[in-house]
Motif scaffolding. Structure first.
Motif, mmCIF file in Angstrom:
data_model
loop_
_atom_site.group_PDB
_atom_site.id
_atom_site.type_symbol
_atom_site.label_atom_id
_atom_site.label_comp_id
_atom_site.label_asym_id
_atom_site.label_seq_id
_atom_site.Cartn_x
_atom_site.Cartn_y
_atom_site.Cartn_z
ATOM 1 N N TYR A 183 0.834 -1.204 0.000
ATOM 2 C CA TYR A 183 0.000 0.000 0.000
ATOM 3 C C TYR A 183 0.872 1.259 0.000
ATOM 4 N N ILE A 184 1.951 1.236 0.798
ATOM 5 C CA ILE A 184 2.866 2.390 0.852
ATOM 6 C C ILE A 184 3.539 2.610 -0.507
ATOM 7 N N ILE A 185 3.982 1.495 -1.124
ATOM 8 C CA ILE A 185 4.624 1.607 -2.451
ATOM 9 C C ILE A 185 3.631 2.167 -3.477
ATOM 10 N N ASP A 186 2.384 1.751 -3.378
ATOM 11 C CA ASP A 186 1.356 2.241 -4.298
ATOM 12 C C ASP A 186 1.148 3.750 -4.122
ATOM 13 N N ILE A 187 1.134 4.202 -2.857
ATOM 14 C CA ILE A 187 0.978 5.648 -2.580
ATOM 15 C C ILE A 187 2.161 6.428 -3.157
ATOM 16 N N LEU A 188 3.384 5.913 -2.932
ATOM 17 C CA LEU A 188 4.580 6.605 -3.427
ATOM 18 C C LEU A 188 4.608 6.632 -4.957
#
Length: 324
Positions: A183-188
């Motif tokens: 999820y964090i990678i998707d946001i970044l």
């Protein structure tokens, strides 16, 4: 003496807040056209004279402006920003949903542009007149002439539409159900292009300020004294010269935040990034007066709080201000 100074500062801030609230209330009402027709004209409903009068009364627009302003201030004092009749939701909830995405952009851009501007400005001034300084100065002046809006459109066209490396819109992939690190990678991944465009538009201003300030500082006698003591060049550059050159830069953080927030309005609209900028665009497009008031009020209060924090912390960084 100090208590008089504090009273004066508090009075100035209170007057500023009052003027800003006046502006956030009256400016949306100065937009051309009929507000009820603009708000409900796009919906599948026939606005008869009777319905029109009911909507005017519902929004409180039948009352005198002064009375509307007093109602607005009273609601604000109770923490009530109003209700958006376009989104059919509380304005506080709408702003709280959008604010984290905008803060992510603003704080990220402010941090990255400050670091890049300081390092490039210091290195460029230290090599003044050389090829590196002249090339970098020319590049920064070129970038400085391109607005954030154009940088956003160019990066979207090249890296999203042509190359397909980054998403064209949104802050997360819809229905991905990603959690944790994914999820964090998707946001970044979604954040990269809006952040890069906004940061690139801010770096030239930071660079030019630090470079000009450093060119004055490096001629000061204490720099020559540091050389004479045999202190390493990197230490002189960053701990002696840059430390003094950064003070004017620090005082302009409040103005820079305003510039970044202005840039965010365009960047979020271009990338359909779900922050306050996109919400503002939707509010203005639909003439949602309560939503516009709420967003403008929160934005100006945020900028004011940042300025107060800078005023307080600047005395700690440069104690000479206390005796000026």
């Amino acid at each position: 003496m100090k208590s008089k100074k504090k009273t004066k500062v508090i009075t100035v801030y209170l007057v500023t807040i009052f003027i800003l609230l006046l502006l956030t209330f009256f400016l949306p009402r100065l937009l051309p056209g009929d507000v009820i027709i603009a708000m409900y004209g796009g919906q599948e409903m026939l606005i008869t004279d009777e319905l029109y009068n009911e909507l005017i009364a519902l929004h409180g627009l039948d009352k005198p402006l002064i009375e509307q302003f007093l109602i607005y201030i009273t609601q604000l004092a109770h923490g009530d920003l109003g209700y958006s009749y376009i989104y059919h939701a509380s304005i506080t909830d709408l702003i709280l949903d959008a604010l984290p995405w905008t803060l992510l952009l603003v704080v990220g851009s402010l941090t990255l542009s400050s670091i890049a501007g300081i390092i490039l400005g210091v290195e460029s001034s230290w090599r003044r007149g050389g090829r590196f300084d002249r090339s970098l100065l020319m590049f920064m002046l070129l970038i400085d002439g391109i607005p954030a809006l154009a940088l956003g459109i160019m990066s979207l066209t090249i890296f999203s539409l042509y190359c397909g490396w980054f998403p064209t819109s949104g802050a997360v992939t819809p229905y991905s159900n990603a959690v944790g690190i994914t999820y964090i990678i998707d946001i970044l991944w979604h954040l990269t292009l809006p952040l890069a465009a906004l940061t690139l538009s801010q770096i030239p201003g930071d660079y030019l300020m630090i470079r000009n300030s450093m060119l004055l500082i490096i001629r000061e006698p204490f720099v020559l004294t540091a050389y004479a003591k045999g202190i390493k060049e990197r230490r002189i550059k960053y701990l002696h010269a840059a430390r003094n050159a950064i003070l004017p830069f620090f005082t302009r953080i409040g103005i820079r935040v305003v510039c970044i927030i202005t840039g965010v309005l365009f960047i979020e609209t271009i990338f359909a990034y779900p922050g306050l900028g996109l919400l503002t665009y939707e509010a203005i497009s639909n003439r949602d007066l309560p939503l516009m008031q709420g967003i403008f009020t929160i934005s100006v209060l945020l900028v004011l709080v940042i300025n107060i924090l800078i005023d307080i912390s600047y005395k700690k960084i440069d104690p000479r201000v206390e005796y000026a």
